[in-house]
Design a protein around this motif. Structure first.
Motif, PDB file in Angstrom:
ATOM      1  N   SER A  78      -1.018  12.233  -6.393  1.00  0.00           N
ATOM      2  CA  SER A  78       0.158  12.925  -7.069  1.00  0.00           C
ATOM      3  C   SER A  78       1.266  11.324  -7.387  1.00  0.00           C
ATOM      4  CB  SER A  78       0.674  14.361  -6.225  1.00  0.00           C
ATOM      5  OG  SER A  78       1.803  14.615  -6.074  1.00  0.00           O
ATOM      6  N   GLY A  79       2.475  11.044  -7.993  1.00  0.00           N
ATOM      7  CA  GLY A  79       3.116  10.735  -7.800  1.00  0.00           C
ATOM      8  C   GLY A  79       4.489  11.228  -7.176  1.00  0.00           C
ATOM      9  N   GLU A  80       4.881  12.638  -7.277  1.00  0.00           N
ATOM     10  CA  GLU A  80       6.099  13.471  -6.755  1.00  0.00           C
ATOM     11  C   GLU A  80       7.528  12.465  -6.305  1.00  0.00           C
ATOM     12  OE1 GLU A  80       7.146  17.555  -6.473  1.00  0.00           O
ATOM     13  OE2 GLU A  80       5.190  17.173  -5.653  1.00  0.00           O
ATOM     14  N   SER A  81       6.878  11.975  -4.740  1.00  0.00           N
ATOM     15  CA  SER A  81       7.788  11.275  -4.072  1.00  0.00           C
ATOM     16  C   SER A  81       8.035   9.719  -4.441  1.00  0.00           C
ATOM     17  CB  SER A  81       7.264  11.362  -2.691  1.00  0.00           C
ATOM     18  OG  SER A  81       5.570  10.902  -2.524  1.00  0.00           O
ATOM     19  N   LEU A  82       7.026   9.109  -5.272  1.00  0.00           N
ATOM     20  CA  LEU A  82       7.147   7.777  -5.864  1.00  0.00           C
ATOM     21  C   LEU A  82       8.563   7.586  -7.184  1.00  0.00           C
ATOM     22  CD1 LEU A  82       3.736   6.591  -5.661  1.00  0.00           C
ATOM     23  CD2 LEU A  82       5.190   6.649  -3.736  1.00  0.00           C
ATOM     24  N   SER A  83       9.256   6.243  -7.131  1.00  0.00           N
ATOM     25  CA  SER A  83       9.542   6.571  -7.677  1.00  0.00           C
ATOM     26  C   SER A  83       9.175   5.769  -9.514  1.00  0.00           C
ATOM     27  CB  SER A  83      10.254   4.723  -8.333  1.00  0.00           C
ATOM     28  OG  SER A  83      11.063   5.203  -6.722  1.00  0.00           O
ATOM     29  N   ALA A  84       9.282   5.812 -10.746  1.00  0.00           N
ATOM     30  CA  ALA A  84       8.897   5.886 -11.609  1.00  0.00           C
ATOM     31  C   ALA A  84       8.443   4.566 -12.102  1.00  0.00           C
ATOM     32  CB  ALA A  84       9.397   5.993 -12.787  1.00  0.00           C
ATOM     33  N   GLY A  85       7.166   3.702 -12.257  1.00  0.00           N
ATOM     34  CA  GLY A  85       6.330   2.356 -12.649  1.00  0.00           C
ATOM     35  C   GLY A  85       5.073   2.049 -12.807  1.00  0.00           C
ATOM     36  N   ILE A  86       5.127   1.038 -12.111  1.00  0.00           N
ATOM     37  CA  ILE A  86       3.691   0.122 -12.557  1.00  0.00           C
ATOM     38  C   ILE A  86       2.555   0.304 -10.692  1.00  0.00           C
ATOM     39  CG2 ILE A  86       2.344  -1.057 -13.394  1.00  0.00           C
ATOM     40  CD1 ILE A  86       3.839  -1.949 -15.034  1.00  0.00           C
ATOM     41  N   TYR A  87       1.556   0.646 -11.181  1.00  0.00           N
ATOM     42  CA  TYR A  87       1.180   1.200  -9.794  1.00  0.00           C
ATOM     43  C   TYR A  87      -0.528   0.529 -10.221  1.00  0.00           C
ATOM     44  CZ  TYR A  87       4.977   3.883  -7.936  1.00  0.00           C
ATOM     45  OH  TYR A  87       6.136   4.206  -7.203  1.00  0.00           O
ATOM     46  N   PHE A  88      -1.139   0.520  -9.535  1.00  0.00           N
ATOM     47  CA  PHE A  88      -2.538  -0.297  -9.402  1.00  0.00           C
ATOM     48  C   PHE A  88      -3.446   0.668  -8.107  1.00  0.00           C
ATOM     49  CE2 PHE A  88      -0.184  -3.864 -10.086  1.00  0.00           C
ATOM     50  CZ  PHE A  88      -0.215  -3.955 -11.341  1.00  0.00           C
ATOM     51  N   TYR A  89      -4.405   0.846  -8.736  1.00  0.00           N
ATOM     52  CA  TYR A  89      -5.513   2.253  -7.267  1.00  0.00           C
ATOM     53  C   TYR A  89      -7.071   0.965  -7.452  1.00  0.00           C
ATOM     54  CZ  TYR A  89      -6.983   3.835 -12.106  1.00  0.00           C
ATOM     55  OH  TYR A  89      -7.783   3.861 -12.801  1.00  0.00           O
ATOM     56  N   LYS A  90      -7.051   0.611  -6.239  1.00  0.00           N
ATOM     57  CA  LYS A  90      -8.414  -0.576  -6.332  1.00  0.00           C
ATOM     58  C   LYS A  90      -9.487   0.360  -5.722  1.00  0.00           C
ATOM     59  CE  LYS A  90      -9.558  -4.751  -3.416  1.00  0.00           C
ATOM     60  NZ  LYS A  90      -9.312  -5.995  -2.902  1.00  0.00           N
ATOM     61  N   GLU A 113       0.647  -1.504  -0.076  1.00  0.00           N
ATOM     62  CA  GLU A 113      -0.329  -0.227   0.070  1.00  0.00           C
ATOM     63  C   GLU A 113       0.611   1.033   0.332  1.00  0.00           C
ATOM     64  OE1 GLU A 113      -2.972   2.475   2.514  1.00  0.00           O
ATOM     65  OE2 GLU A 113      -3.032   0.431   2.655  1.00  0.00           O
ATOM     66  N   VAL A 114       0.010   2.562  -1.083  1.00  0.00           N
ATOM     67  CA  VAL A 114       1.254   3.918  -0.572  1.00  0.00           C
ATOM     68  C   VAL A 114       0.776   4.568  -0.062  1.00  0.00           C
ATOM     69  CG1 VAL A 114       2.285   4.970  -2.893  1.00  0.00           C
ATOM     70  CG2 VAL A 114       2.503   2.714  -3.046  1.00  0.00           C
ATOM     71  N   LYS A 115      -0.666   4.510  -0.287  1.00  0.00           N
ATOM     72  CA  LYS A 115      -1.565   5.813   0.165  1.00  0.00           C
ATOM     73  C   LYS A 115      -2.757   4.911   0.231  1.00  0.00           C
ATOM     74  CE  LYS A 115      -1.997  11.028  -0.547  1.00  0.00           C
ATOM     75  NZ  LYS A 115      -0.990  11.646  -1.333  1.00  0.00           N
ATOM     76  N   THR A 116      -3.691   6.126   0.417  1.00  0.00           N
ATOM     77  CA  THR A 116      -5.018   5.890   1.161  1.00  0.00           C
ATOM     78  C   THR A 116      -6.033   7.670   0.408  1.00  0.00           C
ATOM     79  OG1 THR A 116      -4.681   3.800   2.848  1.00  0.00           O
ATOM     80  CG2 THR A 116      -7.235   5.392   2.520  1.00  0.00           C
ATOM     81  N   LEU A 117      -6.643   7.158  -0.217  1.00  0.00           N
ATOM     82  CA  LEU A 117      -7.222   8.464  -1.558  1.00  0.00           C
ATOM     83  C   LEU A 117      -8.433   8.838  -0.912  1.00  0.00           C
ATOM     84  CD1 LEU A 117      -6.184   8.295  -4.975  1.00  0.00           C
ATOM     85  CD2 LEU A 117      -5.107   9.149  -3.147  1.00  0.00           C
ATOM     86  N   VAL A 118      -8.848   7.581  -0.115  1.00  0.00           N
ATOM     87  CA  VAL A 118     -10.706   8.020   0.186  1.00  0.00           C
ATOM     88  C   VAL A 118     -11.393   7.073   1.411  1.00  0.00           C
ATOM     89  CG1 VAL A 118     -13.014   8.508  -0.686  1.00  0.00           C
ATOM     90  CG2 VAL A 118     -11.468   8.711  -2.089  1.00  0.00           C
ATOM     91  N   ASN A 119     -11.149   7.081   2.512  1.00  0.00           N
ATOM     92  CA  ASN A 119     -11.927   6.408   3.089  1.00  0.00           C
ATOM     93  C   ASN A 119     -13.398   7.011   4.139  1.00  0.00           C
ATOM     94  OD1 ASN A 119     -12.342   4.346   5.447  1.00  0.00           O
ATOM     95  ND2 ASN A 119      -9.764   4.750   6.612  1.00  0.00           N
ATOM     96  N   GLU A 120     -13.884   7.368   3.648  1.00  0.00           N
ATOM     97  CA  GLU A 120     -15.193   8.147   4.263  1.00  0.00           C
ATOM     98  C   GLU A 120     -16.567   7.496   4.091  1.00  0.00           C
ATOM     99  OE1 GLU A 120     -15.477  12.266   2.772  1.00  0.00           O
ATOM    100  OE2 GLU A 120     -13.501  11.703   2.006  1.00  0.00           O
ATOM    101  N   ARG A 121     -16.951   8.329   4.231  1.00  0.00           N
ATOM    102  CA  ARG A 121     -18.911   7.613   3.967  1.00  0.00           C
ATOM    103  C   ARG A 121     -19.411   8.657   2.484  1.00  0.00           C
ATOM    104  NH1 ARG A 121     -22.177   3.912   5.703  1.00  0.00           N
ATOM    105  NH2 ARG A 121     -21.654   2.774   7.440  1.00  0.00           N
ATOM    106  N   LYS A 122     -19.560   7.832   1.031  1.00  0.00           N
ATOM    107  CA  LYS A 122     -20.400   8.932  -0.264  1.00  0.00           C
ATOM    108  C   LYS A 122     -21.644   8.966  -0.132  1.00  0.00           C
ATOM    109  CE  LYS A 122     -16.452  10.874  -0.653  1.00  0.00           C
ATOM    110  NZ  LYS A 122     -16.101  12.530  -0.830  1.00  0.00           N
TER     111      LYS A 122
END
Length: 533
Positions: free
Chosen positions: A505-517, A486-495
Motif C-alpha cells: 500500500s502506498g497510501e502514506s507515500l507521495s506519488a511517483g516512481i518506486y522500485f521493489y527488489k 528503503e521505504v518498506k520491507t514486505l518479506v523477510n522470512e524463510r519460504k
C-alpha cells in the motif's frame, strides 16, 4: 488458376473399355459446387500446398480465393492485387503453388496473366507484382520438382512463344528465347524432374528441355494442324497430350516418339493423373474419360453436365476437381461434412503466466482444432492448432494484469465449424499448486501498475541452487523510492518452494516512481512501479 470449395463422393469408374462409345450414368458420384463464376466459365481452379486455401479464376480474369482458416469465413472473396483492382488491368490465366515438401515452400505461389506475374510467399495472404512485363498473355505456370541445388524454379508460358523462368520461387523473372524464334502460342508446361520439362502449344509445337529450362528444343513437328491444350507425364517416360482437335497423343519413350492414340469428335481441354495409374481427360460438352491403368485404356463417364469442362486440378490427397463453363466445379472427393463445434471451453490459470484451455470435442471427423486468442480489448488472431481428438491446450508466457479471451473451432477439408463459447481470464493471481512446484526464481511485475493506493507483487521461490533441495529459503523483498531509500520491507522470512503474492500500500507515500527488489538464494531482481495520487 485452380481452386475448389467442394467435396464429393468417389468416382465409381465404369468397366466398359474406351473403344466402345458407351456412357455409364455416374451422375450421383460427381457433385457440383457453386463458385463466384456461377453462370460463367471457370478458367482455372487450384488447391494450394495448404488444403485450407483454394483459388478460382473466372472468365473475366478475376481471381477469387476461399480460406477455411480465416476467423470469419464467408466463402470466396475477390483477390485485389497490389495496385491492380480490376481484370481490365490484370487478367488472370493461371495460379500455381509450390508442392508441399516443407512448411515454408508450400506458401510460395504465383499468378500469371496478361503481361505480368504476381508472387506470394505467405500462402496468398498478400501478393506482390514481380519485375517482368512480357508484353504477351501468360497462360500456364508450373513449379519444377525440388532437388538440392535447384529447389525453387518456376516456369510460365504464353502467347507468341513466350517462356519465362524464375530461379527464386517466383520473386524475380527472366524471359528465355523461344527456339528458332517460334511465335506459336504455348498453352501448357510440365516438368517430370528438376531438369526435364515439356511445353506444348498451337500448331503442334512440343518443346523439351533437359537442363532445367535454360534451353529448349523442338521435339517433334509431326502434328502441324494440332493445337495442344494440355500435357502430363504420369511416369518419367510416359506422357499424354490432348488437343482441341480431339486428339490423344502418347509417348512411352520419354518423348522420343509421339503416337496418335485416339482421335475423337470433341475438343479436349486438359489431362491429369493422380499417381501413375489413375487419369482423367476432359473436353467440350461435358466430355470426360477416366483411366485406371496408366492411360492404356480409357472409359467414358457421365458427371451430369453438358457444359465445357475446362481444366483439371489434382488436390494434395489425389482427388480430381474439374472446372466447367457453367461456373461449377465437379469433384470425386468423398463427401465431407463440417465437423461439430467444440463446446464448454474453459480457461484456467496454471503455473506462472500460463493458462490451460479445455473444451469438449463434439466431432468425429475433424482434422484438428484451431485456437484463437485476443488480448482485450484487441481483436482475435490465430494462436495455434492441435491435432484431432485433443481437448486441451496450454498458453504460456502471458503477461500479468492483462485479460485474455479465447475461442476454439474444429476443421477438416470441408471447412471450419462454428466457434465455441468465448472463455476469458484475467492473469492477476496464480494459485499455488502443490503438484507444480517452481524450479526457478522469478519476480513478476506488480498489478495493477500504475496503482493507487494498493498493488499486488508476486514472486516464485524455486529449489535451492546449492543442493537442489526443496527446503525453506530466506526471502527478502523490499521497496525503495526513486533516490534508493528503503521505504518498506514486505518479506523477510524463510519460504518453501512455491508461488507467493504480497500486497503493498502506498497510501502514506507521495506519488511517483518506486522500485521493489527481491533477494533469495543466489537470485536477485528489481522492478519498477508507479504510484498515482
Amino acid at each position: 488458376m485452380k481452386t475448389i470449395f467442394v467435396i464429393i463422393r468417389i468416382i465409381a469408374f465404369c468397366t466398359i473399355a474406351f473403344a466402345f462409345v458407351s456412357f455409364n450414368n455416374l451422375t450421383d458420384d460427381w457433385t457440383p459446387s457453386d463458385t463466384p463464376c456461377l453462370n460463367s466459365k471457370i478458367v482455372r481452379i487450384i488447391n494450394t500446398g495448404l488444403n485450407s486455401v483454394k483459388y478460382v479464376i473466372c472468365e473475366d480474369g478475376s481471381v477469387h480465393e476461399y480460406r477455411v482458416d480465416s476467423l470469419n469465413p464467408s466463402g470466396f472473396s475477390r483477390v485485389n492485387f497490389k495496385d491492380v483492382w480490376d481484370p481490365s488491368a490484370f487478367y488472370g490465366f493461371d495460379v500455381k503453388f509450390q508442392k508441399k515438401t516443407s512448411a515454408e515452400n508450400a506458401l510460395n505461389g504465383v499468378v500469371v496473366g496478361n503481361q505480368n506475374i504476381f508472387y506470394t510467399s505467405n500462402g496468398g495472404t498478400s501478393w506482390t507484382k514481380t519485375n517482368i512485363n512480357t508484353g504477351t498473355n501468360l497462360k500456364s505456370a508450373t513449379y519444377s520438382p525440388s532437388t538440392g541445388s535447384q529447389s525453387s524454379f518456376v516456369f510460365a508460358v504464353g502467347e507468341w512463344g513466350t517462356i519465362a523462368i524464375s530461379t527464386d520461387a517466383g520473386k524475380t523473372w527472366n524471359k528465355i528465347p523461344s527456339p528458332f524464334g517460334l511465335v506459336a502460342n504455348f498453352n501448357d508446361v510440365f516438368f517430370t524432374s528438376a531438369s526435364a520439362g515439356w511445353i506444348v502449344g498451337d500448331h503442334g509445337k512440343i518443346l523439351y528441355t533437359s537442363d532445367g529450362g535454360n534451353a529448349w528444343t523442338v521435339k517433334t513437328e509431326s502434328y502441324p494442324n494440332s493445337n495442344f491444350n494440355g500435357v502430363w507425364f504420369n511416369t518419367p517416360t510416359s506422357g499424354t497430350l490432348v488437343s482441341e482437335e480431339g486428339e490423344i497423343i502418347k509417348t512411352s519413350d520419354n518423348g522420343q516418339t509421339w503416337e496418335l492414340f485416339k482421335k475423337l469428335n470433341t475438343g479436349l481441354n486438359d489431362v491429369a493423373f493422380s499417381g501413375q495409374q489413375q487419369g482423367l481427360i476432359v473436353g467440350d460438352n461435358g466430355f470426360i474419360i477416366s483411366s485406371t491403368n496408366g492411360g492404356e485404356s480409357w472409359r467414358l463417364i457421365n458427371i451430369g453436365t453438358n457444359a465445357n469442362l475446362n481444366n483439371i486440378e489434382v488436390d494434395n490427397d489425389g482427388y480430381f476437381h474439374v472446372s466447367s463453363s457453367d461456373g461449377k466445379i465437379y469433384s470425386n472427393r468423398p463427401a465431407v461434412t463440417l465437423p461439430g463445434a467444440p463446446t464448454n471451453l474453459n480457461a484456467t490459470l496454471k503455473g506462472a503466466g500460463e493458462v490451460e484451455l479445455s473444451w469438449k470435442d463434439n466431432s468425429d471427423n475433424e482434422d484438428g482444432f484451431r485456437i484463437y486468442r485476443k488480448i482485450n480489448p484487441g481483436n482475435y488472431e490465430p494462436l495455434s492448432t492441435t491435432p484431432q481428438n485433443t481437448y486441451t491446450y496450454r498458453d504460456k508466457n502471458l503477461e500479468f494484469g492483462k485479460t485474455y479471451s479465447y475461442k476454439v473451432c474444429s476443421y477438416n477439408f470441408a471447412g471450419i465449424s462454428n466457434y465455441s463459447n468465448e472463455a476469458s481470464i484475467l492473469v492477476t493471481s496464480i494459485q499455488n499448486n502443490d503438484k507444480e512446484i517452481p524450479t526457478k526464481y522469478f519476480l513478476f511485475q506488480n498489478y495493477p501498475n500504475p496503482f493507487n493506493p494498493t498493488t499486488i507483487i508476486k514472486y516464485n521461490v524455486g529449489e535451492s541452487s546449492i543442493s537442489n533441495k526443496k527446503y525453506d529459503q530466506l526471502v527478502v523483498l523490499k521497496v525503495y523510492d526513486s533516490l534508493g531509500k528503503e521505504v518498506k520491507t514486505l518479506v523477510n522470512e524463510r519460504k518453501s518452494p512455491g508461488l507467493y503474492s504480497v500486497s503493498f500500500s502506498g497510501e502514506s507515500l507521495s506519488a511517483g516512481i518506486y522500485f521493489y527488489k527481491i533477494t533469495v538464494d543466489n537470485y536477485s531482481a528489481v522492478r519498477k512501479m508507479l504510484l498515482l495520487k
